[in-house]
Design a protein around this motif. Structure first.
Motif, PDB file in Angstrom:
ATOM      1  N   GLU A 453      34.382 -51.945  -2.815  1.00  0.00           N
ATOM      2  CA  GLU A 453      33.626 -52.781  -3.402  1.00  0.00           C
ATOM      3  C   GLU A 453      33.193 -53.412  -2.530  1.00  0.00           C
ATOM      4  O   GLU A 453      32.922 -53.414  -1.967  1.00  0.00           O
ATOM      5  N   ALA A 454      32.482 -54.831  -3.993  1.00  0.00           N
ATOM      6  CA  ALA A 454      31.755 -55.524  -3.889  1.00  0.00           C
ATOM      7  C   ALA A 454      31.592 -56.520  -3.879  1.00  0.00           C
ATOM      8  O   ALA A 454      31.809 -57.265  -4.796  1.00  0.00           O
ATOM      9  N   LYS A 455      31.820 -57.575  -2.852  1.00  0.00           N
ATOM     10  CA  LYS A 455      31.920 -58.792  -3.183  1.00  0.00           C
ATOM     11  C   LYS A 455      30.703 -60.117  -3.885  1.00  0.00           C
ATOM     12  O   LYS A 455      29.093 -59.626  -3.244  1.00  0.00           O
ATOM     13  N   HIS A 456      30.836 -61.060  -4.272  1.00  0.00           N
ATOM     14  CA  HIS A 456      30.088 -61.855  -4.623  1.00  0.00           C
ATOM     15  C   HIS A 456      29.486 -62.550  -3.000  1.00  0.00           C
ATOM     16  O   HIS A 456      29.634 -62.931  -2.295  1.00  0.00           O
ATOM     17  N   GLY A 457      27.858 -62.004  -3.297  1.00  0.00           N
ATOM     18  CA  GLY A 457      26.748 -62.610  -1.548  1.00  0.00           C
ATOM     19  C   GLY A 457      26.954 -60.913  -1.437  1.00  0.00           C
ATOM     20  O   GLY A 457      25.877 -61.529  -0.332  1.00  0.00           O
ATOM     21  N   ASP A 458      27.655 -60.376  -1.295  1.00  0.00           N
ATOM     22  CA  ASP A 458      27.657 -59.009  -0.392  1.00  0.00           C
ATOM     23  C   ASP A 458      25.744 -57.902  -0.669  1.00  0.00           C
ATOM     24  O   ASP A 458      26.070 -57.973  -1.476  1.00  0.00           O
ATOM     25  N   THR A 459      25.912 -57.326   0.037  1.00  0.00           N
ATOM     26  CA  THR A 459      24.498 -56.644   0.513  1.00  0.00           C
ATOM     27  C   THR A 459      25.257 -55.255   0.682  1.00  0.00           C
ATOM     28  O   THR A 459      25.187 -55.208   1.643  1.00  0.00           O
ATOM     29  N   VAL A 460      25.467 -54.684  -0.533  1.00  0.00           N
ATOM     30  CA  VAL A 460      25.722 -53.149  -0.238  1.00  0.00           C
ATOM     31  C   VAL A 460      25.017 -51.916  -0.592  1.00  0.00           C
ATOM     32  O   VAL A 460      23.818 -51.869  -1.064  1.00  0.00           O
ATOM     33  N   ALA A 461      25.036 -50.700   0.631  1.00  0.00           N
ATOM     34  CA  ALA A 461      23.661 -50.598   0.700  1.00  0.00           C
ATOM     35  C   ALA A 461      24.557 -48.688   0.410  1.00  0.00           C
ATOM     36  O   ALA A 461      25.008 -48.470   0.662  1.00  0.00           O
ATOM     37  N   LEU A 462      23.572 -48.276  -0.119  1.00  0.00           N
ATOM     38  CA  LEU A 462      23.596 -46.522  -0.390  1.00  0.00           C
ATOM     39  C   LEU A 462      23.086 -45.518   0.191  1.00  0.00           C
ATOM     40  O   LEU A 462      21.497 -45.702  -0.059  1.00  0.00           O
ATOM     41  N   ALA A 632      22.754 -54.894   6.132  1.00  0.00           N
ATOM     42  CA  ALA A 632      23.816 -54.892   5.214  1.00  0.00           C
ATOM     43  C   ALA A 632      25.306 -55.320   5.374  1.00  0.00           C
ATOM     44  O   ALA A 632      25.638 -54.917   6.618  1.00  0.00           O
ATOM     45  N   ASP A 633      25.821 -55.519   4.500  1.00  0.00           N
ATOM     46  CA  ASP A 633      27.626 -55.700   4.590  1.00  0.00           C
ATOM     47  C   ASP A 633      28.183 -55.322   4.659  1.00  0.00           C
ATOM     48  O   ASP A 633      29.221 -54.857   4.950  1.00  0.00           O
ATOM     49  N   THR A 634      27.684 -53.706   3.547  1.00  0.00           N
ATOM     50  CA  THR A 634      28.551 -52.542   3.807  1.00  0.00           C
ATOM     51  C   THR A 634      27.750 -51.769   3.415  1.00  0.00           C
ATOM     52  O   THR A 634      26.828 -51.802   2.877  1.00  0.00           O
ATOM     53  N   ILE A 635      27.745 -50.569   4.162  1.00  0.00           N
ATOM     54  CA  ILE A 635      26.749 -49.563   4.188  1.00  0.00           C
ATOM     55  C   ILE A 635      27.593 -48.214   3.741  1.00  0.00           C
ATOM     56  O   ILE A 635      28.407 -47.520   4.184  1.00  0.00           O
ATOM     57  N   LEU A 636      26.951 -47.873   2.336  1.00  0.00           N
ATOM     58  CA  LEU A 636      28.263 -46.391   1.867  1.00  0.00           C
ATOM     59  C   LEU A 636      26.925 -44.990   2.434  1.00  0.00           C
ATOM     60  O   LEU A 636      26.551 -44.944   2.020  1.00  0.00           O
ATOM     61  N   GLY A 647      30.942 -48.416   6.137  1.00  0.00           N
ATOM     62  CA  GLY A 647      30.918 -50.533   7.571  1.00  0.00           C
ATOM     63  C   GLY A 647      29.716 -50.805   7.235  1.00  0.00           C
ATOM     64  O   GLY A 647      28.500 -50.300   6.355  1.00  0.00           O
ATOM     65  N   SER A 648      29.324 -51.053   8.644  1.00  0.00           N
ATOM     66  CA  SER A 648      28.445 -52.087   8.798  1.00  0.00           C
ATOM     67  C   SER A 648      27.762 -51.077  10.169  1.00  0.00           C
ATOM     68  O   SER A 648      27.638 -50.077  10.104  1.00  0.00           O
ATOM     69  N   HIS A 649      26.294 -51.846   9.891  1.00  0.00           N
ATOM     70  CA  HIS A 649      25.403 -51.047  10.399  1.00  0.00           C
ATOM     71  C   HIS A 649      25.890 -50.089  12.212  1.00  0.00           C
ATOM     72  O   HIS A 649      25.844 -49.301  12.400  1.00  0.00           O
ATOM     73  N   ASP A 650      26.214 -51.561  12.921  1.00  0.00           N
ATOM     74  CA  ASP A 650      27.138 -51.610  14.128  1.00  0.00           C
ATOM     75  C   ASP A 650      28.186 -50.191  13.657  1.00  0.00           C
ATOM     76  O   ASP A 650      28.315 -49.537  14.482  1.00  0.00           O
ATOM     77  N   GLU A 651      29.064 -50.451  13.017  1.00  0.00           N
ATOM     78  CA  GLU A 651      30.295 -50.054  12.870  1.00  0.00           C
ATOM     79  C   GLU A 651      30.263 -48.562  12.789  1.00  0.00           C
ATOM     80  O   GLU A 651      30.783 -47.908  13.429  1.00  0.00           O
ATOM     81  N   LEU A 652      28.853 -48.334  12.262  1.00  0.00           N
ATOM     82  CA  LEU A 652      28.787 -46.820  11.903  1.00  0.00           C
ATOM     83  C   LEU A 652      28.010 -45.711  12.980  1.00  0.00           C
ATOM     84  O   LEU A 652      28.310 -44.546  13.315  1.00  0.00           O
TER      85      LEU A 652
END
Length: 695
Positions: A453-462, A632-636, A647-652
């Motif tokens: 999921e990508a919420k309004h205003g999120d940045t998702v990196a692939l 980025a908010d989420t990195i896939l 997850g985020s950069h720090d989480e990954l």
């Protein structure tokens, strides 16, 4: 297929049926007017010139305009004489013997071979002979016998000249109407083809080189134009000519008409045999021409690679092979045309002429076939062979046009996607992938069970290695392709329920290799959309930090841009692409490695602008340089079509998995060193610019 092709060509022509039918009416009128010429010539020969040998009668009406004075008496020709003057005792003759003329009083027993000796005229026929005492006419004595026909000759000549003017007028009108209609038909066809291309799915262009598409829009439609302009005009006029001439021949003499009649089935067989061979040749010729166009279209933009890797000889060899193949089939078609066209027509025509002259000389056609009738027949046959030659010579163009039409209609028959004219309110941009599975080819899956999921205003990196499925996710989001399993939602709406054009209206995309159209910098930002004002163009360029850069050019933001922006740097082209996406104020912004071709300084300018512009938008980023997606908010992290990590950069980084290894490889840091600090380096360490870009 050919039947359907002919039917569809007729449907295009039927759109302009009024001018076409009027052109055919004018063509028929021109043919009738032209074919009246031999009839007029026959009248002039048999009646006004050779009619002098008709019986003459002595008349007392010296004031008649047809009366001729000779040797103290007046004579009038049979077709102008009154009934009371036509007594056998008053009959006289003016006869031609060799190059001279004689006068004879009395009736002739029969006509035959003539000889004159010492004032005695002898006739010989079928073993019989008859002699008559005659007087030789001088030129001055002969002239009055022709004088009554001068008025009729001038009238017929004037009629013939008038008919020629009508023929010229009708021919001009029919050609103008027919060719104008043909140009209109092809204009519509080209518009239909180009409009249909806009509806074709992206995968169609994945399988067909651009040069072949261009060939169908330009070369093939031009060949179809020749069908309407030249081929059909020749066929219509030829058929009308032949029908009218055969009708005229029956009016002349039914025996002569029967001699000409076999030419019609002969020509039909001719056409069938020709087309049987020519169709195969033309198919090969059009295919090779399409291949040549495709290779040229591919080679020109790829010329730097060809020269850099010294592929000139190999490329030339491949092109030469196609060109030789095209040349070989062109020669085969040329040989077929040479055998079956003008030469064969001349042979048939000469055989017919020899047969008729032999029959006329042998008396097989009887006395009813006069010199005027024979002249008219020869004239008509010459005129009849002209359209036959015209039809035969157009057979090659006919086959070429039919093959080209098949290729055009094959393109039009490709299943397209209707362009939606409506609009929808700007959506917020909440995106969800629900167990999405996708394959470009059957069962060869590039995405497997993708959910996020990508919420309004999120940045998702692939991120992920080449072929992991990053671009495929965005292709599905844009509905360039359809999912095989699962579903994609935007603001809770299934993408399948949203027309593609309305969906993409609120999306913006920036590709790694931006495409610029011929025009200006400003027109490439607005793409000619009336909703994008000049002020909005300038604002978008300012937001990406490019306005001052382009204002310094001689033309400012109206500086001309040639094909693909060849005169601009990679960074300038990318900035224009950024401004283009932002000018449309998208709810979803997609960046496909958008900063890969930009220098560090320009990237810093864009990165600062993106931090502001991403607010209020859902942003998807395909990134190879992982340093650009730390915020980025989420990195896939994708691996072989599956989401391996998220997850985020720090989480990954804390997870120390695939992302962690890729980041360390690009940054040059050693395991255990806190990211962002300067590690110790022993020897050369892979730098950002030297690292693989397609991880």
């Amino acid at each position: 297929m050919k039947h359907q092709t002919g039917k569809r060509l007729f449907q295009y022509a039927w759109t302009f049926r009024k001018p076409t039918i009027l052109a055919l009416i004018m063509l028929f009128a021109a043919v009738c007017a032209e074919l009246a010429g031999p009839m007029i010539a026959k009248q002039m020969i048999d009646t006004n010139i050779l009619g002098i040998e008709k019986p003459w009668y002595e008349t007392a009406d010296a004031g008649s305009p047809y009366a001729v004075a000779y040797n103290g008496k007046h004579y009038v020709r049979e077709d102008h004489a009154a009934a009371e003057d036509m007594a056998p005792s008053k009959q006289v003759h003016v006869l031609q013997v060799g190059r001279g003329f004689v006068f004879f009083e009395g009736q002739l027993a029969f006509d035959g071979k003539r000889s004159l000796q010492d004032g005695t005229l002898t006739f010989e026929k079928d073993g019989r002979s008859a002699s008559y005492a005659v007087r030789t006419l001088s030129a001055g004595e002969l002239y009055p016998f022709y004088r009554p026909e001068f008025g009729s000759l001038l009238a017929l000549a004037g009629l013939y000249f008038g008919l020629l003017l009508l023929v010229a007028l009708f021919t001009f009108g029919q050609r103008l109407l027919l060719q104008t209609s043909a140009n209109r038909i092809i204009q519509n066809m080209r518009n239909d083809v180009f409009a249909h291309i806009q509806k074709l799915p992206i995968q169609y262009f994945d399988n067909l080189p651009a040069g072949k598409v261009v060939s169908r829009i330009t070369n093939d439609t031009e060949s179809v134009r020749e069908l309407y302009v030249a081929v059909l005009a020749n066929f219509f006029s030829g058929i009308i000519y032949m029908v009218a001439i055969i009708g005229a021949l029956f009016m002349l003499d039914w025996r002569l008409a029967l001699i000409a009649l076999p030419l019609v089935p002969m020509m039909v067989i001719w056409v069938i045999v020709y087309r049987r061979f020519a169709a195969a040749y033309n198919h090969k010729i059009r295919e090779r021409l399409s291949d040549i166009n495709g290779m040229i279209a591919e080679s020109i933009p790829g010329m730097p690679i060809i020269q850099a890797f010294r592929r000139q000889k190999m490329t030339l060899s491949e092109f030469g092979s196609m060109n030789d193949d095209h040349f070989r089939y062109q020669n085969k078609l040329l040989m077929l045309n040479s055998i079956t066209s003008h030469n064969l027509v001349n042979v048939v025509r000469n055989v017919v002429f020899i047969a008729v002259i032999w029959m006329f000389g042998g008396g097989w056609l009887g006395a009813a076939v006069t010199v005027g009738v024979l002249y008219a027949f020869v004239d008509y046959m010459n005129r009849m062979f002209q359209p036959i030659v015209g039809i035969v010579n157009q057979l090659s163009n006919l086959e070429t046009a039919l093959v080209s039409a098949e290729r055009v209609f094959e393109l039009l028959d490709q299943k397209g996607i209707d362009v939606a004219d409506g609009s929808m309110p700007r959506y917020r941009g909440n995106v969800s992938f629900e167990h999405v599975t996708f394959a470009y080819k059957d069962k060869e899956y590039v995405l497997r069970d993708i959910s996020f999921e990508a919420k309004h205003g999120d940045t998702v990196a692939l991120v992920g290695h080449t072929g992991s499925g990053k671009s495929s996710i965005l292709n599905l989001l844009f509905r360039f392709y359809e999912v095989n399993e699962g579903r994609i939602r935007i603001d809770g709406m299934d993408l399948q329920d949203i027309p593609r054009q309305q969906l993409r209206r609120h999306m913006g995309i920036v590709l790694q290799d931006p495409f610029l159209f011929t025009g200006t910098i400003a027109s490439n930002v607005s793409l000619g959309d009336p909703r994008i004002s000049r002020e909005r163009v300038e604002q978008a360029l300012r937001e990406v930090g490019a306005y001052d850069m382009f204002s310094a050019l001689p033309g400012g933001i109206d500086e001309p841009v040639i094909e693909k922006g060849a005169t601009l740097s990679a960074g300038q082209r990318q900035l224009i692409s950024f401004a283009r996406a932002l000018a449309f104020d998208p709810a979803i912004l997609i960046l496909d490695e958008a900063t890969a071709s930009i220098d560090t300084e320009t990237e810093a300018v864009i990165q600062r602008a993106l931090d502001v512009l991403k607010q209020g938008r859902t942003t998807f980023i395909i990134a190879h340089r992982l340093s650009t997606i730390r915020s980025a908010d989420t990195i896939l992290v994708l691996d072989r079509g599956r989401i391996a990590e998220r997850g985020s950069h720090d989480e990954l980084m804390a997870l120390q998995g695939r992302y962690y290894q890729m980041y360390l490889l690009q940054s040059g840091e050693k395991p255990g060193v806190q990211p962002g600090t300067q590690p110790e380096r022993n020897g050369l360490t892979p730098s950002l610019s030297a690292s693989p870009r397609n991880l």
